[in-house]
Design a protein around this motif. Structure first.
Motif, mmCIF file in Angstrom:
data_model
loop_
_atom_site.group_PDB
_atom_site.id
_atom_site.type_symbol
_atom_site.label_atom_id
_atom_site.label_comp_id
_atom_site.label_asym_id
_atom_site.label_seq_id
_atom_site.Cartn_x
_atom_site.Cartn_y
_atom_site.Cartn_z
ATOM 1 N N ASP A 169 0.847 -1.194 0.000
ATOM 2 C CA ASP A 169 0.000 0.000 0.000
ATOM 3 C C ASP A 169 0.883 1.245 0.000
ATOM 4 O O ASP A 169 1.600 1.499 0.966
ATOM 5 C CB ASP A 169 -0.869 -0.039 1.268
ATOM 6 C CG ASP A 169 -1.995 0.962 1.216
ATOM 7 O OD1 ASP A 169 -1.925 1.902 0.415
ATOM 8 O OD2 ASP A 169 -2.948 0.801 1.998
ATOM 9 N N ASP A 170 0.854 1.993 -1.081
ATOM 10 C CA ASP A 170 1.607 3.263 -1.181
ATOM 11 C C ASP A 170 3.113 3.054 -1.360
ATOM 12 O O ASP A 170 3.907 3.912 -0.955
ATOM 13 C CB ASP A 170 1.390 4.158 0.059
ATOM 14 C CG ASP A 170 -0.027 4.668 0.211
ATOM 15 O OD1 ASP A 170 -0.872 4.344 -0.631
ATOM 16 O OD2 ASP A 170 -0.283 5.410 1.190
ATOM 17 N N HIS A 183 1.961 2.123 4.157
ATOM 18 C CA HIS A 183 1.001 3.224 4.318
ATOM 19 C C HIS A 183 1.294 4.028 5.588
ATOM 20 O O HIS A 183 1.799 3.472 6.571
ATOM 21 C CB HIS A 183 -0.416 2.623 4.360
ATOM 22 C CG HIS A 183 -1.505 3.644 4.235
ATOM 23 N ND1 HIS A 183 -1.901 4.441 5.283
ATOM 24 C CD2 HIS A 183 -2.275 3.994 3.178
ATOM 25 C CE1 HIS A 183 -2.872 5.240 4.869
ATOM 26 N NE2 HIS A 183 -3.115 4.992 3.599
ATOM 27 N N LYS A 210 -0.281 10.992 -2.252
ATOM 28 C CA LYS A 210 -0.415 10.565 -3.656
ATOM 29 C C LYS A 210 -1.485 11.433 -4.334
ATOM 30 O O LYS A 210 -1.338 12.624 -4.399
ATOM 31 C CB LYS A 210 -0.757 9.075 -3.709
ATOM 32 C CG LYS A 210 -1.970 8.632 -2.904
ATOM 33 C CD LYS A 210 -1.656 8.049 -1.552
ATOM 34 C CE LYS A 210 -2.907 7.589 -0.854
ATOM 35 N NZ LYS A 210 -2.660 6.966 0.445
ATOM 36 N N CYS A 224 -6.227 4.683 -2.573
ATOM 37 C CA CYS A 224 -6.295 3.261 -2.202
ATOM 38 C C CYS A 224 -7.545 2.532 -2.690
ATOM 39 O O CYS A 224 -7.450 1.618 -3.506
ATOM 40 C CB CYS A 224 -6.221 3.121 -0.680
ATOM 41 S SG CYS A 224 -4.784 3.908 0.071
HETATM 42 CA CA CA Z 1 -2.697 3.106 -1.180
#
Ligand code: CA
Length: 482
Positions: free
Chosen positions: A16-17, A184, A307, A56
């Protein structure tokens, strides 16, 4: 190289990220990821894989369904996915695959939103925690039961994956989704990695001190500057109140990036554990291993974290694929590949027909180093939220190999959850365009939309943007009347 003879196992690892520029084989200047590099080195590194909405929940829905967010309805963080939609795990399950999902879901909870299409699953509620997380387990009746599991979340997710692999039926192919919460926000490392980079200076990105001149007003309005818009939880200490912004960015960048890279290191370690398992069990040859992230991330680039923007660091997804039967080791590809393409590829490799509503395209030929003559030369992007969380404006645009055109319409369009929370600056700007020449200006620092030399490029890209919107079934903003 021989044609794959049977349905491949699919090990889909998504963090994630995790930005591509924090992965060794993508040329990271700031960290090393030996295990992720094993996937890239043993297979293909995709250099132009992009998300169609850099946030996300929407990107996760695009990855599962193969449709854009205006089709699957998951446009914002407040629109949870309807679990009756067709997804690739569901289709593979129907075709005889054993399927499982462990880790982050972030597509909603309850009977209408819990994971479907998996023989077994355990997911973090919402964002989940880094330490001693609560997981939701299926209750057998479409609902879920929550239970706290002691340990570090990244390790626990890999533990669950390994445990499931051990218990599976080896006579059937598997599709396993390993969805890490890391890296994240708020970037809490485990004890093992807490001392990494402690006495080192991590190199700064070239654009850490971006002043947002020569850009749309959206860039300066974004409330996601390193240091300036971070809190004590992000930085694990109180922020100094007497520092000039340039110094604050430099100071906070070091604190932020070190924690970010520490949590990435746990992801890398745990990818290594899964790869070791495949090796030890003799599964590596028959397994497509995928590593990706739901979107990119600003690692101090443009002075930012987070983001959402269509700018490169946020738009680009890392994508590494290893499948010895179909991909030559150490290969790379720079064609435009999208998150919506993943289901079509997996189904193609499994010999399962993709439903017509899926909008992505199988990129199986790219795995073999062959680009079809009609492969896409432009990609469509839309960030639907407006001013929420980090005061980032709603926008849409297209990217080609050479250019990027963005239209900021500064309007929530009635999307769920788009009321600006307290602290955001209202975005009552007039709509505006941004055009970047990615070859001359790879950092996207100069909007050339008013440069007469680019008048023809602008018109061409704007027409192509509108053509893509029509083709994909999206609608223009009413202000975009050009
Ligand atoms: Ca994400």
């Amino acid at each position: 190289m021989t044609q794959a003879k049977k349905q491949p196992n699919i090990l889909f690892i998504m963090s994630d990220d995790h930005a591509a520029h924090a992965i060794g084989c993508y040329g990271s200047r700031i960290n090393q990821t030996p295990h992720l590099d094993r996937i890239g080195g043993g297979g293909m590194r995709f250099d132009n894989c992009f998300c169609t909405n850099s946030i996300c929940t929407p990107s996760r829905a695009a990855i599962l369904t193969g449709t854009y967010n205006h089709i699957n309805g998951v446009t914002t963080l407040a629109t949870m996915m309807d679990n009756r939609l067709s997804t690739f795990p569901k289709l593979l399950q129907g075709a005889g695959y054993q399927t499982a999902l462990f880790g982050k879901w972030h597509l909603g909870e309850g009977p209408r939103h819990n994971p479907t299409g998996f023989d077994e699953w355990a997911v973090l509620p919402g964002q989940g925690f880094y330490h001693n997380p609560t997981f939701i387990f299926p209750d057998g009746a479409g609902g879920g039961v929550k239970r706290t599991v002691p340990g570090y979340t990244t390790d626990l997710i890999a533990d669950m994956c390994l445990d499931w692999l051990d218990r599976r039926d080896p006579a059937k192919p598997f599709c396993l989704l390993c969805h890490h919460k890391a890296p994240h926000r708020p970037w809490y490392p485990d004890e093992k990695h807490a001392g990494l980079f402690l006495n080192e200076e991590v190199p700064e990105p070239d654009t850490l001190q971006d002043d947002y001149r020569n850009r749309a007003q959206a860039a300066a309005a974004a409330a996601m500057r390193v240091g300036v818009h971070m809190n004590a939880t992000d930085l694990k200490c109180e922020l100094p109140d007497d520092m000039h912004e340039a110094d604050l960015r430099r100071w906070a960048y070091q604190r932020y990036i070190k924690d970010y890279l520490r949590v990435v290191q746990s992801v890398d370690d745990n990818v290594g554990r899964l790869l070791d398992y495949l090796d030890a069990q003799g599964l590596a040859e028959d397994t497509l291993v995928v590593y990706t992230s739901d979107q990119g991330f600003f690692l101090g680039d443009h002075g930012w974290y987070d983001k959402r923007f269509m700018y490169e660091e946020s738009l680009r997804m890392p994508l590494l694929m290893r499948y010895p039967q179909a991909i030559a080791p150490g290969s790379t590809n720079d064609d435009l590949v999208l998150n919506v393409d993943f289901p079509a590829l997996f189904l193609d490799l499994a010999g399962v027909a993709a439903p017509t509503e899926m909008q992505g395209r199988s990129f199986r030929p790219l795995l073999a180093g062959s680009t079809p003559p009609d492969w896409r030369e432009t990609m469509y992007y839309r960030y639907w939220m407006n001013a929420e969380h980090h005061n980032v404006a709603a926008h849409y645009g297209i990217r080609t190999q050479k250019h990027k055109l963005i239209y900021y319409y500064y309007d929530g369009c009635g999307q769920p959850g788009t009321a600006p929370p307290a602290g955001c600056i209202p975005l009552d700007f007039e709509p505006e365009w941004e055009l970047f020449d990615l070859e001359r200006d790879p950092h996207e620092l100069k909007n050339v939309v008013r440069d007469p030399a680019y008048a023809g490029v602008f018109r061409e890209l704007r027409d192509e943007l509108h053509r893509l919107q029509a083709e994909l079934g999206d609608t223009r903003h009413p202000s975009d009347v050009s």
